[in-house]
Design a protein around this motif. Sequence first.
Motif, short mmCIF file in Angstrom:
data_model
loop_
_atom_site.label_atom_id
_atom_site.label_comp_id
_atom_site.label_asym_id
_atom_site.label_seq_id
_atom_site.Cartn_x
_atom_site.Cartn_y
_atom_site.Cartn_z
N LEU A 110 0.80 -1.22 0.00
CA LEU A 110 0.00 0.00 0.00
C LEU A 110 0.84 1.27 0.00
O LEU A 110 0.32 2.36 -0.20
CB LEU A 110 -0.95 0.00 1.19
CG LEU A 110 -2.02 -1.10 1.18
CD1 LEU A 110 -2.99 -0.93 2.34
CD2 LEU A 110 -2.77 -1.13 -0.14
N THR A 114 1.11 -1.14 -6.67
CA THR A 114 0.64 -2.46 -6.28
C THR A 114 -0.43 -2.97 -7.23
O THR A 114 -1.15 -2.18 -7.86
CB THR A 114 0.07 -2.41 -4.84
OG1 THR A 114 -0.44 -3.71 -4.49
CG2 THR A 114 -1.06 -1.39 -4.73
N ASP A 117 -6.20 -4.93 -5.54
CA ASP A 117 -7.46 -4.21 -5.72
C ASP A 117 -8.30 -4.23 -4.44
O ASP A 117 -9.02 -3.28 -4.16
CB ASP A 117 -8.27 -4.83 -6.86
CG ASP A 117 -7.54 -4.78 -8.18
OD1 ASP A 117 -7.33 -3.66 -8.70
OD2 ASP A 117 -7.13 -5.85 -8.68
N VAL A 119 -8.09 -5.69 -0.18
CA VAL A 119 -7.19 -6.20 0.86
C VAL A 119 -7.97 -6.53 2.12
O VAL A 119 -9.01 -5.94 2.41
CB VAL A 119 -6.07 -5.18 1.20
CG1 VAL A 119 -5.10 -5.03 0.05
CG2 VAL A 119 -6.67 -3.83 1.60
N TYR A 130 -4.74 3.10 7.51
CA TYR A 130 -4.62 3.08 6.06
C TYR A 130 -5.53 4.11 5.41
O TYR A 130 -5.20 4.67 4.36
CB TYR A 130 -4.93 1.68 5.53
CG TYR A 130 -3.85 0.68 5.86
CD1 TYR A 130 -2.52 0.96 5.60
CD2 TYR A 130 -4.16 -0.55 6.44
CE1 TYR A 130 -1.52 0.05 5.90
CE2 TYR A 130 -3.16 -1.47 6.75
CZ TYR A 130 -1.85 -1.16 6.48
OH TYR A 130 -0.86 -2.07 6.78
N ALA A 135 -4.60 5.23 1.42
CA ALA A 135 -4.37 3.97 0.71
C ALA A 135 -5.66 3.22 0.39
O ALA A 135 -5.63 2.26 -0.38
CB ALA A 135 -3.45 3.07 1.54
N LEU A 136 -6.79 3.63 0.98
CA LEU A 136 -8.06 2.94 0.77
C LEU A 136 -9.05 3.85 0.06
O LEU A 136 -9.04 5.08 0.23
CB LEU A 136 -8.64 2.49 2.12
CG LEU A 136 -7.75 1.63 3.01
CD1 LEU A 136 -8.49 1.25 4.28
CD2 LEU A 136 -7.28 0.37 2.27
N THR A 342 -8.63 -0.81 -2.57
CA THR A 342 -7.49 0.10 -2.52
C THR A 342 -7.77 1.36 -3.33
O THR A 342 -8.57 1.35 -4.27
CB THR A 342 -6.22 -0.56 -3.06
OG1 THR A 342 -6.41 -0.87 -4.45
CG2 THR A 342 -5.90 -1.85 -2.29
N SER A 343 -7.12 2.44 -2.96
CA SER A 343 -7.32 3.72 -3.66
C SER A 343 -6.76 3.69 -5.08
O SER A 343 -7.09 4.54 -5.90
CB SER A 343 -6.69 4.86 -2.88
OG SER A 343 -5.29 4.64 -2.70
N THR A 344 -5.90 2.71 -5.37
CA THR A 344 -5.30 2.60 -6.71
C THR A 344 -6.02 1.59 -7.60
O THR A 344 -5.59 1.34 -8.72
CB THR A 344 -3.82 2.19 -6.60
OG1 THR A 344 -3.72 0.97 -5.87
CG2 THR A 344 -3.02 3.28 -5.90
N CYS A 345 -7.10 1.01 -7.12
CA CYS A 345 -7.84 0.01 -7.89
C CYS A 345 -8.35 0.62 -9.19
O CYS A 345 -8.97 1.69 -9.19
CB CYS A 345 -9.00 -0.52 -7.06
SG CYS A 345 -10.07 -1.69 -7.93
#
Length: 451
Positions: A110, A114, A117, A119, A130, A135-136, A342-345
């Motif tokens: 995170l 990464t 998607d 966690v 997080y 990160a979320l 995740t925030s990057t999904c």
Amino acid sequence: MKKRAIALLLGAAMVMGLTACGSSGSDTASPDAAADAESGVEAETAQDSAEGQASEASGDKVNLNFYIWSDEENYIRKVVDAYNAEQDAVQVTLNVVPESDYDDKLKVMLAGETDADLVDIRGVGQMSTYAKAGALLDITDKLAGSDIDTSVYGEMWDTSDYEGKYYALPTRTTCWALFYNADLISEAGMEAPGQMTWEEYVDYSAQLAEALSGKTAADGSPLKAGFWVNWIYHFYSVQHGVYANDENTEYIQASLELLNELMSNGSHYTFAEVSSGTYDYMTEFQNGHVALVPNGEWCVNMLMEAEANGQTDVNWEVAPMPVPEGVADGTSWGQFQYAAVTSTCKYPDEAFDFLTYLCGEEGSSIYSSTGMIHAYSSDEAKVSLAEASGKESTKFLFEADKIQEQPNVGNYGEFTTALGEHAQLYLLGETTIDECMSNLKTQCDEIRSKQ
């Protein structure tokens, strides 16, 4: 938020709560793991991708990588398989990380680029850490437009936000109770345990130890009355609603003194034995070596799995957790375990759809069939668990009045880590209780001064 900033925030994350709430109960992790590993994030996450399955493995389908710790695999995999069987356009790939490695690996993932998607999240404190780090994914609006009835999660849902926003949904709810070997209790000529105070539990276990003295299990091992694990020290305090970060340590001291009595009067495994790595609480219970094991609801799942695999035929039952004098009968403790996007999904809508499946009615039904208590609980789940396990006494896990075992405080793990360090020295006989409490107060004051 820049990844470097996230890394610095996650590097400060500490161990959360009384338990990991997995079968080993450990949520210990190096607090410096993410910060120390920042320069190696890309290599670590590349390794994670190799250990899991690449997105291309699902062909034209949208692939969602879901990372969990290993203790959760045997029930979460059933949910994932059921979801995938219903999907034409989405495939959830389950990536299982060894329980003892999960916290460190999650921090590294995170904090950098990464493929994760979704966690697994241990407890409300870790969720807040997080969420604060960015990160979320904020799912507040998505949740409002979903079919999830959050009232079903009960009172603990009220503390599941971070600054008024929601970043995760509960998967399961932990609940501590007293597991016991009905045959050993009967062999000792004693009545099965019911609701007791902790003082009555001390007397009961001492009488049981005397009755079992000199007797052995089928494999020749000596019998013990009880086994208390080495990762929870202030249960007595939590049942009073007082936590490790409270300046009033009266109940924490009472908790440690009670543990010391149990572990030194011959009724329970000593702290040195429990900490040696030689004895595992569930192995000892499954092998018929011990009669009383206060522990979490996950024991039902572990016992059912062991029975199915022919590893045990122990005649187990569940009783309410003992309570401090003056605390209401049925009072226990527990917490939610969560899952988050995740925030990057890259596919947040698809990920949220799976999240609601896992954390709603479908996931609840599957969890109950495996002996786990889902956070989305109902009377039907209570009946399902009793039927699946064959134990009517599992009702106590639903009927308990649970106190949240940790407050929604981002640095709470610093206090529990300090408590663990000083408690262990006391229980090993290396410090007196006065020295233990004095040293603990000094360290906790230092933590508070940095807030």
